[in-house]
Structures are given as C-alpha cells and as structure tokens.
Design a protein around this motif. Structure first.
Motif, short mmCIF file in Angstrom:
data_model
loop_
_atom_site.label_atom_id
_atom_site.label_comp_id
_atom_site.label_asym_id
_atom_site.label_seq_id
_atom_site.Cartn_x
_atom_site.Cartn_y
_atom_site.Cartn_z
N ARG A 1 2.76 22.53 5.46
CA ARG A 1 1.41 22.04 5.18
C ARG A 1 1.38 21.47 3.76
NH1 ARG A 1 -2.75 25.95 7.46
NH2 ARG A 1 -2.01 24.84 9.33
N LEU A 2 0.72 20.34 3.58
CA LEU A 2 0.63 19.75 2.26
C LEU A 2 -0.26 20.60 1.36
CD1 LEU A 2 0.26 15.90 2.89
CD2 LEU A 2 2.33 17.27 2.63
N VAL A 3 0.15 20.75 0.12
CA VAL A 3 -0.70 21.45 -0.84
C VAL A 3 -1.95 20.60 -1.06
CG1 VAL A 3 1.23 22.65 -1.92
CG2 VAL A 3 0.51 20.41 -2.80
N PRO A 4 -3.09 21.21 -1.40
CA PRO A 4 -4.36 20.48 -1.43
C PRO A 4 -4.36 19.22 -2.29
CG PRO A 4 -4.80 22.82 -1.49
CD PRO A 4 -3.31 22.67 -1.59
N ASP A 5 -3.71 19.26 -3.46
CA ASP A 5 -3.80 18.08 -4.33
C ASP A 5 -2.86 16.95 -3.89
OD1 ASP A 5 -1.39 19.15 -5.06
OD2 ASP A 5 -1.79 19.18 -7.22
N ARG A 6 -2.16 17.14 -2.74
CA ARG A 6 -1.32 16.05 -2.20
C ARG A 6 -1.76 15.61 -0.81
NH1 ARG A 6 1.63 13.06 -5.40
NH2 ARG A 6 3.56 13.09 -4.17
N GLU A 7 -2.90 16.13 -0.37
CA GLU A 7 -3.41 15.73 0.95
C GLU A 7 -3.80 14.26 1.00
OE1 GLU A 7 -6.58 18.33 2.04
OE2 GLU A 7 -5.33 20.13 2.05
N HIS A 8 -4.03 13.66 -0.17
CA HIS A 8 -4.40 12.24 -0.20
C HIS A 8 -3.28 11.33 0.29
CE1 HIS A 8 -2.15 12.65 -3.98
NE2 HIS A 8 -1.91 11.36 -3.86
N LEU A 9 -2.07 11.87 0.41
CA LEU A 9 -0.96 11.05 0.90
C LEU A 9 -1.14 10.62 2.35
CD1 LEU A 9 2.10 13.03 -0.55
CD2 LEU A 9 1.14 10.87 -1.39
N VAL A 10 -2.01 11.31 3.09
CA VAL A 10 -2.20 11.04 4.51
C VAL A 10 -3.70 10.94 4.80
CG1 VAL A 10 -1.79 11.86 6.86
CG2 VAL A 10 -0.08 12.29 5.08
N ARG B 1 10.07 12.20 4.66
CA ARG B 1 9.99 11.17 3.63
C ARG B 1 10.33 9.79 4.17
NH1 ARG B 1 13.03 10.91 -0.64
NH2 ARG B 1 11.38 10.05 -1.99
N ALA B 2 10.96 9.73 5.33
CA ALA B 2 11.21 8.43 5.95
C ALA B 2 9.90 7.71 6.26
CB ALA B 2 12.04 8.60 7.22
N PHE B 3 8.82 8.46 6.39
CA PHE B 3 7.51 7.88 6.68
C PHE B 3 6.58 7.88 5.48
CE2 PHE B 3 9.33 9.52 10.58
CZ PHE B 3 9.23 8.42 11.42
N VAL B 4 6.72 8.89 4.61
CA VAL B 4 5.89 8.98 3.40
C VAL B 4 6.84 9.23 2.23
CG1 VAL B 4 3.99 10.18 2.26
CG2 VAL B 4 3.94 9.87 4.74
N PRO B 5 7.37 8.16 1.64
CA PRO B 5 8.41 8.33 0.60
C PRO B 5 7.95 9.08 -0.64
CG PRO B 5 8.40 6.08 1.47
CD PRO B 5 7.18 6.75 2.01
N ASP B 6 6.66 9.10 -0.91
CA ASP B 6 6.16 9.79 -2.11
C ASP B 6 6.16 11.31 -1.97
OD1 ASP B 6 5.73 7.36 -3.31
OD2 ASP B 6 3.60 7.27 -2.78
N LEU B 7 6.49 11.80 -0.77
CA LEU B 7 6.47 13.24 -0.53
C LEU B 7 7.57 13.93 -1.33
CD1 LEU B 7 4.91 15.24 1.37
CD2 LEU B 7 6.83 14.99 2.95
N THR C 1 -0.18 15.32 10.46
CA THR C 1 -1.40 15.56 11.24
C THR C 1 -2.49 16.13 10.33
OG1 THR C 1 -0.04 16.12 13.16
CG2 THR C 1 -2.37 16.70 13.25
N ARG C 2 -3.56 15.38 10.17
CA ARG C 2 -4.73 15.93 9.48
C ARG C 2 -5.44 16.89 10.43
NH1 ARG C 2 -7.30 15.25 4.90
NH2 ARG C 2 -5.82 13.62 4.26
N ARG C 3 -5.90 18.04 9.90
CA ARG C 3 -6.50 19.08 10.73
C ARG C 3 -8.03 19.04 10.64
NH1 ARG C 3 -2.63 22.72 12.79
NH2 ARG C 3 -4.47 23.31 13.99
N ALA C 4 -8.67 19.37 11.77
CA ALA C 4 -10.14 19.37 11.82
C ALA C 4 -10.73 20.37 10.84
CB ALA C 4 -10.61 19.66 13.24
N GLY C 5 -10.05 21.49 10.62
CA GLY C 5 -10.56 22.49 9.70
C GLY C 5 -10.14 22.27 8.26
N GLY C 6 -9.46 21.16 7.99
CA GLY C 6 -8.98 20.87 6.65
C GLY C 6 -7.49 21.06 6.55
N GLY C 7 -6.85 20.25 5.70
CA GLY C 7 -5.42 20.34 5.49
C GLY C 7 -4.66 19.30 6.29
N VAL C 8 -3.41 19.11 5.91
CA VAL C 8 -2.51 18.17 6.59
C VAL C 8 -1.21 18.89 6.90
CG1 VAL C 8 -1.21 16.02 6.40
CG2 VAL C 8 -3.51 16.18 5.40
#
Length: 394
Positions: free
Chosen positions: A226-235, A325-331, A255-262
């Motif tokens: 799961r992405l840490v909160p301050d990096r959720e903007h990547l998706v 990272r093949a899809f989101v290189p900044d990860l 996958t962005r989640r309905a309850g929050g988080g990615v």
C-alpha cells in the motif's frame, strides 16, 4: 430453499430468491461467524466495466449487466461508488497488439466511453504513469464490496430470510425430491432447493452433493503493498498492465480504494492453505489435496517458470518494486508498506487448464457454482438474476 455461502455471491442469490419467492422459507448457511469473511472481504474493490472478457461469454454478459445493477444499487443504498476510471497500459511495442485485442473485446462488450491514448494522453489521465499507449475506461469504478454484502444480507433478513453463521455444512444428501443438509453441530436441515456458493470451499461442498471432482480449487495468495499517504498522489485512479492471455491473473497493478489508500499488487503465489492469507499459514491437509490433484501437476509442469518468478517477487521486495516501477517510475521502495493479502479460489480442470469463465452445474434440486472469479463481485446481482431464474424454473 437454502444457500451455502455468505459471501457477496451467495447473499446476492439469496436476495434474488427472496424477491422472486417472498413466500418461501430461505436460509443462508456459512461456516464463518461473520459475513464476507474470505474472497469478498479481501477483494480489491474494483467494479469492472467488462474490458477483458470474451464477447458472448457469461463473464462478459453478466459483467455488463452487473455493473449497471450495482451502480444503481449503491446509489439507492447510499454506498460508496466512485467512477475513478482505469488505464490499461502498454509498456512497449510488443504489447500493442494485445492492447488492441482488449479494445476489440471491450467494444464488442459495449463498454462505454473507451478511448485509445498515446503516451501524452496517458500522462493527462495519470501524470506519473509510463507507457507508449493505453486504453482508458472512464466508467470503471471502485466500491466497498464488504459493505455491499452487508446490504444484501440486510435485504435477505428484511424479506424474512435467516442467516445461519457459524454453521458448517458437513454432509449433503437426498430424501425423495428434497435435499438434506447435515451441519457440524449435528443438525439436519431439509430444503426443496439448495444453491452452493462456497468460494474457496466450493469444490468440496459440491462433492458433498455428489458433483464431480473437477474442477478443483487451487488457492493462490495475492500479496499487496500500500502506498504511504504522502505518495498516494502518484495514482489518480486505476493503472493496469496488459494481461498475459495465458492466465486469468492481471499482474501487478495500482488500485485506488473506496475507503482511502492505493494498493499495489497483487502477485499470485500458491497458498499453502485454502484460507492462507499469510506466508506462515500452512495447513498440511489443504496442501496435500492441492499437490495430489492431477490438474495441479499439469499446471506446475507447464508454468513452473512463471511460478518461480512470482515466488521471487513475493520474497524480494525490490523485484516486486521493479515490476510496479515499470508503470510508475517515480515509485520508491520507501513508498510501499505491506497490506493485507487475499486468496483467489482458482478452479483448475483435471488437464491443468485454468478455468476462466463462470462454471455452474445442476444436480437435480442442487445448483453448484464451481467457479466464480473476478468479476463475480461486480456481476453479483446479474449472476443472481441468472441463477435464480434457472433455479425456480427447474
């Protein structure tokens, strides 16, 4: 009438039966003490629009009908439903032809709003995503399927149905035209019709009713980060790969989640227990049953290289990260923390074939759902319509 399984599909079927036969006595049985304990409760929460499925298949037909019913149901019940959209990303020229095939299928299935994107168009939708082309499905959505299952259960009880949680089915027999069900507590229940929607235990419960050994369930654990909160903007929404057509698994995605988080994942590794959500969950009887199933031997022989790669990604975080990272290189590695895993009830035929479409059988008054993988949660109301009509007509 009886339904075995209090996951989203069993509850949807019970709900529909109660709608069609309000005079019937309806009982839902489940061995767990809570609703949606397994696949539904560990679902990624994606309401699929119907991109991948072969036109004319049950998956395609019921997914398109199901997502429309689900959207209306969530609106009516005030449940979360967010059309965040999905991009299926081609990373290189070799993936362009498979992406075109997905577009062809999606168009044939009537998926609305599809757009083919180039690299610039992809970045407009997902600024941090990388790829040379993509297919955008704006109406793919995210939902809370556990909340949906609870709402279905409330509909069942409101219609006079009974939920029997903590009630394991250990024997199924016939008495004339009736079906007898023996519970783990020694009680015998009698139904005129029985529907088996037992998920990870579906083959075992179907065999209790006299169904064939095939297909058998082989459990695959899907592990997530799961992405840490301050990096959720990547998706912004959902970022998916072009899937390998040899497998029903989609590969690592975002996958962005309905309850929050990615969430990032899942991989697909053999689970050492039917309900083995952790690596340390080992149940020898379950593992032995998997290993001695002829279909598993054929499957392992054909696809052992893929299995080794998935296990390596499970054991080594940097390998999992490289795939993502093949899809989101900044990860970065620090951006991901472990998240809860799920277990997929993958049906495997005796020849080693991975069963892709829904597999439904009839044994007189007993209906068995032997394979109901994704998009079964999306399609639950449509599957319930399909099943209930056949059950009551038969």
């Amino acid at each position: 009438m009886g339904v075995v399984g209090a996951g989203i599909l069993g509850l949807a079927v019970a709900r529909r039966l109660a709608e069609l036969r309000p005079d019937a006595e309806l009982t839902v049985l489940d061995k767990e003490d809570r609703l949606a304990a397994h696949q539904t409760g560990h679902n990624s929460g994606v309401a699929h629009a119907g991109l991948y499925y072969a036109p004319g298949s049950l998956k395609a037909t019921l997914c398109r009908r199901g997502i429309a019913l689900l959207k209306d149901y969530c609106a009516d019940r005030g449940l979360p439903y967010e059309e965040c959209g999905k991009v299926v990303v081609a990373r290189n020229a070799a993936e362009l032809a498979p992406l075109a095939e997905i577009e062809r299928r999606a168009t044939a299935n009537g998926v609305p709003g599809l757009r083919r994107l180039d690299a610039t168009g992809l970045r407009e939708i997902e600024p941090h995503a990388a790829g040379i082309a993509a297919l955008h499905s704006p109406e793919t959505a995210i939902v809370d399927f556990t909340a949906v299952a609870r709402a279905y259960a409330a509909d069942v009880t409101a219609a006079g149905g009974t939920l029997r949680l903590g009630t394991e089915v250990v024997r199924i027999g016939r008495r004339g035209d009736a079906v007898t069900v023996r519970t783990g507590g020694g009680e015998e229940l009698v139904f005129d019709r029985l529907v088996i929607c037992a998920g990870l235990q579906s083959d075992r419960v179907a065999r209790l009713a006299g169904d064939s050994p095939a297909p058998a369930i082989v459990p695959f654990r899907g592990e997530y980060y799961r992405l840490v909160p301050d990096r959720e903007h990547l998706v912004r929404g959902l970022i998916y790969p072009v899937p390998d057509p040899r497998y029903p698994f989609l590969g690592v995605h975002f996958t962005r989640r309905a309850g929050g988080g990615v969430d990032v994942g899942p991989n697909a590794v053999l689970a050492l227990a039917r309900e083995g959500y952790r690596r340390r969950d080992v149940r020898p009887a379950d593992l032995w049953e998997t290993l001695r199933w002829p279909g598993f031997k054929h499957l392992a022989r054909r696809h052992w290289r893929t299995g080794v790669r998935e296990m390596y990604g499970s054991a080594v975080k940097r390998a999992f990260l490289a795939e993502a990272r093949a899809f989101v290189p900044d990860l970065r590695a620090a951006d991901m923390v472990p998240a809860p895993a799920g277990v997929r009830a993958q049906a495997v035929d005796a020849d080693g074939s991975l069963v892709d479409d829904f597999r439904i059988g009839r044994l007189g008054p007993v209906t068995t759902v032997r394979n109901a993988p994704s998009p079964a949660a999306t399609s639950s109301l449509a599957i319930a319509e399909h099943l209930a009509g056949e059950i009551l007509a038969g």
